[in-house]
Design a protein around this motif. Structure first.
Motif, PDB file in Angstrom:
ATOM      1  N   GLY A   1       1.070  -0.832  -0.063  1.00  0.00           N
ATOM      2  CA  GLY A   1      -0.016   0.080  -0.314  1.00  0.00           C
ATOM      3  C   GLY A   1       0.688   1.297   0.127  1.00  0.00           C
ATOM      4  N   LYS A   2       2.180   1.114   0.274  1.00  0.00           N
ATOM      5  CA  LYS A   2       2.566   2.558   0.095  1.00  0.00           C
ATOM      6  C   LYS A   2       4.056   2.865  -0.801  1.00  0.00           C
TER       7      LYS A   2
ATOM      8  N   ARG B   1       7.733   1.132  -2.468  1.00  0.00           N
ATOM      9  CA  ARG B   1       8.626   1.353  -1.659  1.00  0.00           C
ATOM     10  C   ARG B   1       9.174   1.916  -0.210  1.00  0.00           C
TER      11      ARG B   1
ATOM     12  N   SER C   1       9.836   8.719  -6.334  1.00  0.00           N
ATOM     13  CA  SER C   1       8.656   9.014  -5.960  1.00  0.00           C
ATOM     14  C   SER C   1       8.019  10.090  -6.655  1.00  0.00           C
TER      15      SER C   1
ATOM     16  N   GLY D   1       3.977  10.316  -6.078  1.00  0.00           N
ATOM     17  CA  GLY D   1       3.763  10.663  -5.363  1.00  0.00           C
ATOM     18  C   GLY D   1       2.509   9.294  -6.309  1.00  0.00           C
ATOM     19  N   GLN D   2       1.207   9.645  -5.244  1.00  0.00           N
ATOM     20  CA  GLN D   2       0.344   7.590  -5.680  1.00  0.00           C
ATOM     21  C   GLN D   2      -0.297   7.543  -6.974  1.00  0.00           C
TER      22      GLN D   2
ATOM     23  N   LEU E   1       6.059   2.706  -9.584  1.00  0.00           N
ATOM     24  CA  LEU E   1       7.568   2.945  -9.591  1.00  0.00           C
ATOM     25  C   LEU E   1       8.939   1.754  -9.654  1.00  0.00           C
TER      26      LEU E   1
ATOM     27  N   SER F   1       6.580  15.151  -3.100  1.00  0.00           N
ATOM     28  CA  SER F   1       6.198  14.633  -2.545  1.00  0.00           C
ATOM     29  C   SER F   1       7.290  13.772  -1.210  1.00  0.00           C
ATOM     30  N   ASN F   2       8.615  14.341  -2.331  1.00  0.00           N
ATOM     31  CA  ASN F   2       9.152  13.887  -0.974  1.00  0.00           C
ATOM     32  C   ASN F   2      10.274  15.141  -0.408  1.00  0.00           C
TER      33      ASN F   2
ATOM     34  N   SER G   1      14.577  10.409   1.450  1.00  0.00           N
ATOM     35  CA  SER G   1      13.327  10.419   0.530  1.00  0.00           C
ATOM     36  C   SER G   1      12.534   8.939   0.249  1.00  0.00           C
ATOM     37  N   LEU G   2      13.510   7.447   0.787  1.00  0.00           N
ATOM     38  CA  LEU G   2      12.827   6.414   0.598  1.00  0.00           C
ATOM     39  C   LEU G   2      11.888   5.919   1.930  1.00  0.00           C
ATOM     40  N   VAL G   3      11.609   6.843   2.776  1.00  0.00           N
ATOM     41  CA  VAL G   3      10.572   7.623   3.886  1.00  0.00           C
ATOM     42  C   VAL G   3       9.768   6.999   4.405  1.00  0.00           C
ATOM     43  N   ASN G   4       8.661   6.159   4.517  1.00  0.00           N
ATOM     44  CA  ASN G   4       6.832   6.458   4.118  1.00  0.00           C
ATOM     45  C   ASN G   4       6.832   7.007   5.414  1.00  0.00           C
ATOM     46  N   HIS G   5       5.667   7.283   5.434  1.00  0.00           N
ATOM     47  CA  HIS G   5       4.919   8.446   6.346  1.00  0.00           C
ATOM     48  C   HIS G   5       4.774   7.072   7.921  1.00  0.00           C
TER      49      HIS G   5
ATOM     50  N   TYR H   1       5.334  12.826   8.266  1.00  0.00           N
ATOM     51  CA  TYR H   1       5.242  13.369   7.958  1.00  0.00           C
ATOM     52  C   TYR H   1       4.369  14.743   8.252  1.00  0.00           C
TER      53      TYR H   1
ATOM     54  N   PHE I   1      -1.997  10.642  -0.939  1.00  0.00           N
ATOM     55  CA  PHE I   1      -2.349   9.859  -0.857  1.00  0.00           C
ATOM     56  C   PHE I   1      -3.519   9.246   0.310  1.00  0.00           C
TER      57      PHE I   1
HETATM   58  C1  LIG Z   1       8.791  10.236  -0.032  1.00  0.00           C
HETATM   59  S1  LIG Z   1       8.052   9.029  -1.121  1.00  0.00           S
HETATM   60  C2  LIG Z   1       8.571   7.732   0.180  1.00  0.00           C
HETATM   61  C3  LIG Z   1       8.719   6.133  -0.609  1.00  0.00           C
HETATM   62  C4  LIG Z   1       8.091   5.846  -1.716  1.00  0.00           C
HETATM   63  N1  LIG Z   1       7.275   4.913  -1.264  1.00  0.00           N
HETATM   64  C5  LIG Z   1       8.448   5.418  -2.712  1.00  0.00           C
HETATM   65  O1  LIG Z   1       8.405   4.168  -2.870  1.00  0.00           O
HETATM   66  O2  LIG Z   1       9.189   5.710  -3.444  1.00  0.00           O
HETATM   67  C6  LIG Z   1       6.344   9.706  -0.564  1.00  0.00           C
HETATM   68  C7  LIG Z   1       4.864   8.407  -1.151  1.00  0.00           C
HETATM   69  O3  LIG Z   1       5.041   6.889  -0.671  1.00  0.00           O
HETATM   70  C8  LIG Z   1       4.007   7.017  -0.519  1.00  0.00           C
HETATM   71  N2  LIG Z   1       3.477   6.764   1.134  1.00  0.00           N
HETATM   72  C9  LIG Z   1       4.307   7.134   1.907  1.00  0.00           C
HETATM   73  N3  LIG Z   1       4.005   6.884   3.019  1.00  0.00           N
HETATM   74  C10 LIG Z   1       2.730   6.138   2.704  1.00  0.00           C
HETATM   75  C11 LIG Z   1       1.612   5.730   3.737  1.00  0.00           C
HETATM   76  N4  LIG Z   1       2.062   5.895   5.008  1.00  0.00           N
HETATM   77  N5  LIG Z   1       0.279   5.253   2.696  1.00  0.00           N
HETATM   78  C12 LIG Z   1       0.675   4.500   1.599  1.00  0.00           C
HETATM   79  N6  LIG Z   1       1.627   5.600   0.972  1.00  0.00           N
HETATM   80  C13 LIG Z   1       2.514   6.228   1.498  1.00  0.00           C
HETATM   81  C14 LIG Z   1       3.181   8.013  -0.826  1.00  0.00           C
HETATM   82  O4  LIG Z   1       2.808   7.701  -2.609  1.00  0.00           O
HETATM   83  C15 LIG Z   1       4.008   9.444  -0.975  1.00  0.00           C
HETATM   84  O5  LIG Z   1       3.623  10.236  -1.618  1.00  0.00           O
END
Ligand SMILES: C[S@@+](CC[C@H](N)C(=O)[O-])C[C@H]1O[C@@H](n2cnc3c(N)ncnc32)[C@H](O)[C@@H]1O
Length: 783
Positions: A39-40, A42, A96, A98-99, A104, A140-141, A167-171, A204, A224
């Motif tokens: 769902g997120k 990478r 990314s 953005g979703q 990706l 996005s990052n 920038s690979l760290v998710n929320h 975030y 997202f």
């Molecule tokens: C900074 S990037 C994080 C890394 C990203 N997942 C990637 O594959 O590069 C931010 C993006 O990750 C995704 N993302 C981050 N946190 C998320 C979360 N809790 N749920 C869903 N999508 C998330 C969204 O698409 C967001 O725009």
């Protein structure tokens, strides 16, 4: 500043750097790897089990620029091969956008990069860059750099940046990592213990907001949707309208009491919500179980209901009001919540420091506060950074004395909180609980006798004094679980509670004395002064005031006596006047005919009538006029002398004699004075009798003589007309001349009987006795 291993960074130096400042410090890649996260997209996960506070990676910013100028700056860098390597260029475009904005790519390779120096080659062609795509990637990052100013060491302006690894760290709304910006570097540490494969996440947006605000914020800013266990539990247990009502109230709150009341309201709302968990849907219960909640459920729900801003405001107000002990506890409670919500982030570090500084100012024992702040800063910035931060905030001397003797032993709960931390181990199948081990760490203020435990369905209630904690059990309880094995640990020794309490009190007192030496000395001097004033000076002053009061009373009493005596004497005097005037009137009856016989008014009138010639008539008229004026002057003067002599006899001479008597004391009158008074009185009485008998002729002669002389000075009719002014001048002249004749020239013979003229024949004029004379002159002046 080359790190040999993860913890060889020189934080003392790094902390001095302005935010965003370019550094030569090497990046670091710790136990992290890229993985697909459902769902997120990478994400970064722990490559092995990681301990709390462990450094995960250090990443240098690809670009830093003022907010609003990041896009242009990044475009310029990407276009220029001298500033951006091909490898960096490719890594950037793997980020990314953005979703839903395209697939990706595969995991980018994680690597440490040295700081790139601009290449000297002048003629390298610029790359063409998709501006739109760069903008989406930045949206996005990008990170803002203004949250790193925890230690208030650096002035963070509004700077934005883009990091390639970070920038690979998710929320997550329960982040597992903590980050801090030092110079152009981002340090990321484990904010909790992490198991291998567990995701490394960051917040975030502010995770201290209610779920509906977090969802809306992420949607608007990052595009997202949030699907998280925390949100699921919160949405089910905390009805949005009730939380919104709390938020509205928060906007209107103005005083400390209102903040405290609102905090209690939020706690009641949350406790009610927890009690609803067992009756919630299976999905909600499973989400709660996945969160692995114990006390954490309460903390998360409190966070979602808006407790943190209320608590921060309460703490700040308490600090402002100087209620530092309570402020330290309130900041500690903020930290207690942050342990679950967003551990070791910038706010958590700030509040741990505030709690320590308030406790220090309140004179509380600092060991736990130092240990806790040390732990939070170690996890937020790096090991040993509490000392550096305190030195920058308080100065070398004060920070050293604050930290003296305190080891930075890491403790896992905030100090100042009456509460417990627990680890809960269960045995048996998930889904049902029949026995469990509970281990409580009590803080020193709690004894086991104050802890009550009961179990109901999925909830285990722990009541500590007035506070209630709820532990959500991992499965349903089948009946009363037996046995519950409970072991108490921690510094709250219950074996010697009295001795421990006494030692604690003495310790606190001693700490207080050490800290406030100067103030205590000054207070001692002031207290001594006050004691002296109260015990010594005040009684003396009171005695003096009392004496003065008594004196004043006596004086006022005697003066009233005096005034009464004066009144009495005046009344006596007036009575004597009346008596003497009565005698004088009687005396005048015999005096008047004799006096009238001394003046020839009829004869003068006759002569006026008989005179034929004008000049003779005028001479006759003048003679008549002089005779009349003489009669008038003589009569007035006689009346006055008569009154005078009687008043002298009755009042003045008598009073003088009485006054002398009282001055000398009764019975102490000298014989000489007594004789003198008696002879003076006799003189006066004789003079009065003589005056009444022989006076008319003498007065008439004196008056005639005075009128004649005065008429020469003040012209009379017919030569001149008269008015009241000239008549007044005339009579003043007449009486002055009579005075001279009768008194001043001491031709007292006119008033004295011949027998009084003791020195008759000696050539000397007879005189009044000195006392009678003085009194007479007084009276004439009055007349
Ligand atoms: C900074 S990037 C994080 C890394 C990203 N997942 C990637 O594959 O590069 C931010 C993006 O990750 C995704 N993302 C981050 N946190 C998320 C979360 N809790 N749920 C869903 N999508 C998330 C969204 O698409 C967001 O725009």
């Amino acid at each position: 500043m080359m790190p040999e291993n993860a913890e060889r960074y020189d934080f003392k130096e790094l902390l001095k750097l302005p935010v965003g400042e370019a550094t030569d410090v090497e990046e670091f890649l710790g136990p992290v790897q890229v993985a697909w996260v459902p769902g997120k997209g990478r994400g970064l996960v722990a490559a092995r089990d990681v301990g709390l506070g462990e450094l995960l990676f250090v990443n240098r910013a690809f670009q830093v620029a003022e907010t609003g100028k990041l896009l242009e700056a990044t475009l310029r860098k990407l276009e220029d091969p001298r500033r951006c390597s091909d490898e960096e260029f490719q890594s950037f475009f793997r980020l990314s956008s953005g979703q839903g904005k395209g697939p990706l790519p595969e995991f980018p390779e994680l690597k440490c990069r040295m700081r790139r120096r601009d290449s000297p080659q002048p003629d390298v062609p610029l790359r063409s860059v998709n501006r739109r795509l760069v903008k989406d990637i930045l949206d996005s990052n990008a990170h803002e750099l203004d949250t790193s100013d925890v230690a208030k060491l650096q002035s963070a302006g509004k700077l934005s940046s883009i990091f390639l690894t970070a920038s690979l760290v998710n929320h997550s709304c329960r982040p597992t990592a903590a980050r801090v910006f030092l110079g152009d570097l981002m340090f990321v540490r484990a904010a909790r213990d992490l198991r291998m494969g567990e995701e490394i996440t960051d917040g975030y947006i502010s995770v201290l907001q209610p779920v509906f605000e977090r969802v809306a914020g992420i949607r608007k800013r990052y595009g997202f949707e949030l699907h998280e266990d925390r949100g699921v539990v919160e949405t089910a247990l905390l009805p949005e309208p009730e939380v919104r009502a709390m938020l509205r109230e928060m906007d209107e709150v103005e005083s400390l009491e209102e903040f405290q009341a609102l905090s209690e309201k939020i706690q009641r709302l949350v406790h009610g919500a927890i009690l609803r968990l067992p009756s919630a849907s299976a999905a909600v219960q499973q989400a709660a179980q996945r969160l692995g909640l114990g006390l954490g459920l309460e903390k998360l729900l409190l966070g979602g209901a808006g407790e943190v801003p209320v608590l921060v405001a309460t703490a700040a107000l308490l600090e402002h009001l100087g209620r530092l002990r309570e402020a330290a506890q309130a900041y500690s409670r903020c930290c207690w919540l942050m342990e679950e919500l967003a551990p070791h982030n910038a706010y958590h570090a700030k509040w741990a420091l505030e709690a320590l500084l308030c406790a220090n100012r309140a004179g509380l024992p600092l060991a736990e506060y130092v240990a806790y702040a040390g732990k939070v800063l170690a996890c937020h910035i790096g090991p040993g950074t509490l000392e550096t931060v305190l030195r920058c905030q308080l100065g070398e001397k004060r920070s050293r004395s604050l930290l003296a003797g305190h080891s930075a032993q890491v403790r896992s709960w905030p100090p100042g909180e009456v509460g417990i931390l627990h680890t809960l181990h269960t045995h048996g199948d998930p889904g049902s609980v029949s026995s469990m081990d509970l281990e409580f760490h009590l803080d020193e203020k709690v004894s086991p006798a104050e802890v009550e435990i009961s179990v109901n369905q999925m909830l285990l209630y722990v009541q500590v004094r007035q506070k209630c904690f709820y532990l959500v059990l991992p499965g349903k309880v089948d009946g009363e679980p037996e046995p519950i094995r409970l072991s108490m640990r921690g510094p709250g020794s219950v074996r010697w509670p009295c001795a421990a309490a006494l030692i604690m009190v003495v310790q606190r007192l001693w700490n207080f004395v050490k800290r406030h030496r100067k103030k205590l000395i000054a207070s001692g001097i002031i207290a001594g002064g006050i004691w002296y004033a109260l015990r010594v000076y005040l009684p003396r002053a009171q005695q003096r005031m009392f004496d003065e009061l008594m004196k004043a009373l006596q004086e006022s009493g005697s003066s009233s006596d005096d005034s009464k005596a004066q009144q009495r004497s005046r009344a006596r005097f007036q009575e004597n006047q009346l008596v003497s005037d009565d005698y004088a009137r009687k005396g005048l009856r015999s005096y008047e005919p004799k006096h009238a016989g001394c003046f020839k008014i009829d004869k003068c009138q006759q002569e006026v009538k008989e005179a034929k010639a004008k000049d003779k008539k005028i001479i006759a008229f003048k003679a008549l006029q002089e005779e009349c004026l003489s009669l008038l002057a003589s009569a007035v003067y006689s009346i006055h002398v008569n009154l005078l002599l009687h008043r002298i006899i009755n009042n003045i001479a008598g009073r003088e004699a009485r006054g002398r008597l009282s001055q000398q004391g009764a019975g102490a009158t000298s014989k000489a004075n007594g004789e003198e008074d008696a002879s003076s009185m006799k003189e006066l009485i004789d003079s009065t009798e003589y005056f009444l008998k022989e006076g008319p002729e003498r007065m008439a002669a004196a008056a005639r003589k005075a009128v004649k002389a005065a008429a020469e000075a003040v012209p009379l009719p017919p030569e001149s007309s008269v008015n009241s002014e000239s008549l007044s001048t005339f009579f003043v002249d007449v009486f002055n001349r009579m005075d001279q004749d009768v008194w001043e020239n001491q031709k007292g013979a006119s008033l004295l009987p011949p027998a009084q003229d003791q020195e008759k024949g000696s050539g000397k004029q007879p005189t009044f006795g000195p006392m009678a004379r003085l009194g007479a002159i007084d009276l004439i002046v009055c007349l």
